[in-house]
Structure formats: structure tokens, C-alpha cells
Design a protein around this motif. Structure first.
Motif, PDB file in Angstrom:
ATOM      1  N   LEU A  69       0.835  -1.202   0.000  1.00  0.00           N
ATOM      2  CA  LEU A  69       0.000   0.000   0.000  1.00  0.00           C
ATOM      3  C   LEU A  69       0.872   1.256   0.000  1.00  0.00           C
ATOM      4  O   LEU A  69       0.611   2.208  -0.739  1.00  0.00           O
ATOM      5  N   HIS A  70       1.918   1.257   0.797  1.00  0.00           N
ATOM      6  CA  HIS A  70       2.835   2.397   0.887  1.00  0.00           C
ATOM      7  C   HIS A  70       3.450   2.694  -0.483  1.00  0.00           C
ATOM      8  O   HIS A  70       3.429   3.837  -0.946  1.00  0.00           O
ATOM      9  N   ASP A  71       3.961   1.665  -1.139  1.00  0.00           N
ATOM     10  CA  ASP A  71       4.555   1.844  -2.471  1.00  0.00           C
ATOM     11  C   ASP A  71       3.513   2.287  -3.492  1.00  0.00           C
ATOM     12  O   ASP A  71       3.783   3.135  -4.339  1.00  0.00           O
ATOM     13  N   TYR A  72       2.326   1.718  -3.404  1.00  0.00           N
ATOM     14  CA  TYR A  72       1.254   2.081  -4.327  1.00  0.00           C
ATOM     15  C   TYR A  72       0.885   3.558  -4.166  1.00  0.00           C
ATOM     16  O   TYR A  72       0.694   4.277  -5.146  1.00  0.00           O
ATOM     17  N   ARG A  73       0.815   4.006  -2.916  1.00  0.00           N
ATOM     18  CA  ARG A  73       0.504   5.416  -2.658  1.00  0.00           C
ATOM     19  C   ARG A  73       1.556   6.327  -3.293  1.00  0.00           C
ATOM     20  O   ARG A  73       1.223   7.351  -3.886  1.00  0.00           O
ATOM     21  N   LEU A  74       2.813   5.946  -3.146  1.00  0.00           N
ATOM     22  CA  LEU A  74       3.887   6.774  -3.704  1.00  0.00           C
ATOM     23  C   LEU A  74       3.852   6.770  -5.237  1.00  0.00           C
ATOM     24  O   LEU A  74       4.098   7.808  -5.869  1.00  0.00           O
ATOM     25  N   SER A 101       5.102  16.126   5.830  1.00  0.00           N
ATOM     26  CA  SER A 101       6.552  15.933   5.940  1.00  0.00           C
ATOM     27  C   SER A 101       6.912  14.446   5.881  1.00  0.00           C
ATOM     28  O   SER A 101       7.945  14.067   5.326  1.00  0.00           O
ATOM     29  N   TYR A 102       6.057  13.585   6.432  1.00  0.00           N
ATOM     30  CA  TYR A 102       6.292  12.149   6.319  1.00  0.00           C
ATOM     31  C   TYR A 102       6.185  11.722   4.855  1.00  0.00           C
ATOM     32  O   TYR A 102       6.978  10.925   4.364  1.00  0.00           O
ATOM     33  N   PHE A 103       5.194  12.274   4.160  1.00  0.00           N
ATOM     34  CA  PHE A 103       5.040  11.995   2.732  1.00  0.00           C
ATOM     35  C   PHE A 103       6.308  12.393   1.975  1.00  0.00           C
ATOM     36  O   PHE A 103       6.832  11.619   1.171  1.00  0.00           O
ATOM     37  N   ALA A 104       6.782  13.600   2.226  1.00  0.00           N
ATOM     38  CA  ALA A 104       7.974  14.093   1.522  1.00  0.00           C
ATOM     39  C   ALA A 104       9.181  13.202   1.800  1.00  0.00           C
ATOM     40  O   ALA A 104       9.944  12.869   0.887  1.00  0.00           O
ATOM     41  N   ALA A 105       9.336  12.788   3.048  1.00  0.00           N
ATOM     42  CA  ALA A 105      10.463  11.917   3.414  1.00  0.00           C
ATOM     43  C   ALA A 105      10.340  10.550   2.735  1.00  0.00           C
ATOM     44  O   ALA A 105      11.326  10.006   2.218  1.00  0.00           O
ATOM     45  N   ALA A 106       9.138   9.995   2.721  1.00  0.00           N
ATOM     46  CA  ALA A 106       8.914   8.694   2.079  1.00  0.00           C
ATOM     47  C   ALA A 106       9.152   8.794   0.575  1.00  0.00           C
ATOM     48  O   ALA A 106       9.767   7.904  -0.030  1.00  0.00           O
ATOM     49  N   LYS A 109      12.858   9.058  -0.052  1.00  0.00           N
ATOM     50  CA  LYS A 109      13.507   7.759   0.186  1.00  0.00           C
ATOM     51  C   LYS A 109      13.303   6.819  -1.006  1.00  0.00           C
ATOM     52  O   LYS A 109      14.221   6.129  -1.428  1.00  0.00           O
ATOM     53  N   LYS A 110      12.101   6.805  -1.566  1.00  0.00           N
ATOM     54  CA  LYS A 110      11.804   5.891  -2.670  1.00  0.00           C
ATOM     55  C   LYS A 110      12.372   6.372  -4.004  1.00  0.00           C
ATOM     56  O   LYS A 110      12.889   5.586  -4.784  1.00  0.00           O
ATOM     57  N   PHE A 111      12.268   7.667  -4.288  1.00  0.00           N
ATOM     58  CA  PHE A 111      12.618   8.174  -5.609  1.00  0.00           C
ATOM     59  C   PHE A 111      13.885   9.032  -5.656  1.00  0.00           C
ATOM     60  O   PHE A 111      14.330   9.411  -6.732  1.00  0.00           O
ATOM     61  N   GLY A 112      14.435   9.380  -4.472  1.00  0.00           N
ATOM     62  CA  GLY A 112      15.678  10.141  -4.436  1.00  0.00           C
ATOM     63  C   GLY A 112      15.526  11.606  -4.800  1.00  0.00           C
ATOM     64  O   GLY A 112      16.508  12.261  -5.153  1.00  0.00           O
ATOM     65  N   ILE A 113      14.308  12.115  -4.718  1.00  0.00           N
ATOM     66  CA  ILE A 113      14.046  13.516  -5.063  1.00  0.00           C
ATOM     67  C   ILE A 113      12.848  14.000  -4.239  1.00  0.00           C
ATOM     68  O   ILE A 113      11.961  13.219  -3.916  1.00  0.00           O
ATOM     69  N   ASN A 114      12.850  15.280  -3.893  1.00  0.00           N
ATOM     70  CA  ASN A 114      11.708  15.854  -3.185  1.00  0.00           C
ATOM     71  C   ASN A 114      10.497  15.896  -4.120  1.00  0.00           C
ATOM     72  O   ASN A 114      10.652  16.127  -5.320  1.00  0.00           O
TER      73      ASN A 114
END
Length: 127
Positions: A69-74, A101-106, A109-114
């Protein structure tokens, strides 16, 4: 070969009916991205016990239910950011993150960009 590239032989302890229910569970969480059911409720909805759901999900998708779910959301966030029709806060909320801010950090972390920078890249490409 299954949708995720797994062969049926690799799913030795899962019956066809269990596999169908696990895919049904995936559909339920992706359709309820902002308010998914608890693991217990999800198991109840697809008529599997919680252990079978967790083990089967990991076997088929190589991640946990909520990891998926986390990956799907991103991934959905990327799609929304590309359209440029929502700002980062709106995208964060639209894909089920209560904390920006948690969204931005996640996302970082996944894509290497803000997320804001990612959206900016797409604006430049479409200009």
C-alpha cells in the motif's frame, strides 16, 4: 505465470482460491488508498485468516500488505505530481498521507528527489 511473474509452482502452499483472495485483498487496499481496512478487517473481507493473508501476500508480492500500500501510494503520488493539477500537500492528502513531511520523506527515500522538485521537473518538460 501469474500477473507478478510468479509461477504457480512457486506458490506451493497456496491454493488457487487463496491466491484469488490475496489478489482481491490487493484490489481492496488499492481502491481504498486513503482509508484502507485494518489487516484483521481485510482478512475478514477476503475470507482468509490473518496469517494466511500475510504469508500469501508476501509470497505473491514480495512485500507486506501495508508495504504494498505504501509503495502504491507513492506511485500514485508520482502520477498526480506529473499532471501538475495539485500541489504537494494536496497530493499527499489524496494518496492517504496525513502528514505532509512524512510523505515528503517517504517520497525522497523511494525516488531520491523531493516531491516539489519532481513536480517541477515535469512542469519544465511540459513547458
Amino acid at each position: 505465470m501469474l500477473q507478478d511473474g510468479t509461477s504457480p509452482q512457486q506458490l506451493t502452499n497456496l491454493k488457487k482460491r487463496d491466491i484469488e483472495r490475496i489478489y482481491q485483498a490487493k484490489d481492496i487496499i488499492t481502491q481504498n488508498i486513503t482509508n484502507p481496512p485494518s489487516l484483521i478487517e481485510l482478512a475478514r473481507q477476503v475470507q482468509l485468516n490473518e496469517r494466511k493473508l500475510k504469508q500469501g501476500f508476501r509470497q505473491i508480492f514480495d512485500t507486506t500488505v501495508f508495504g504494498y500500500l505504501h509503495d502504491y501510494r507513492l506511485e500514485q503520488a508520482c502520477q498526480f505530481l506529473m499532471t501538475g493539477q495539485m500541489n504537494v500537500a494536496e497530493v499527499s492528502y489524496a494518496v492517504g498521507f496525513a502528514n505532509r513531511s512524512y510523505f515528503a520523506a517517504a517520497f525522497r527515500k523511494k525516488f531520491g528527489i523531493n516531491p516539489k522538485d519532481y513536480q517541477g521537473q515535469w512542469r519544465k518538460k511540459s513547458a
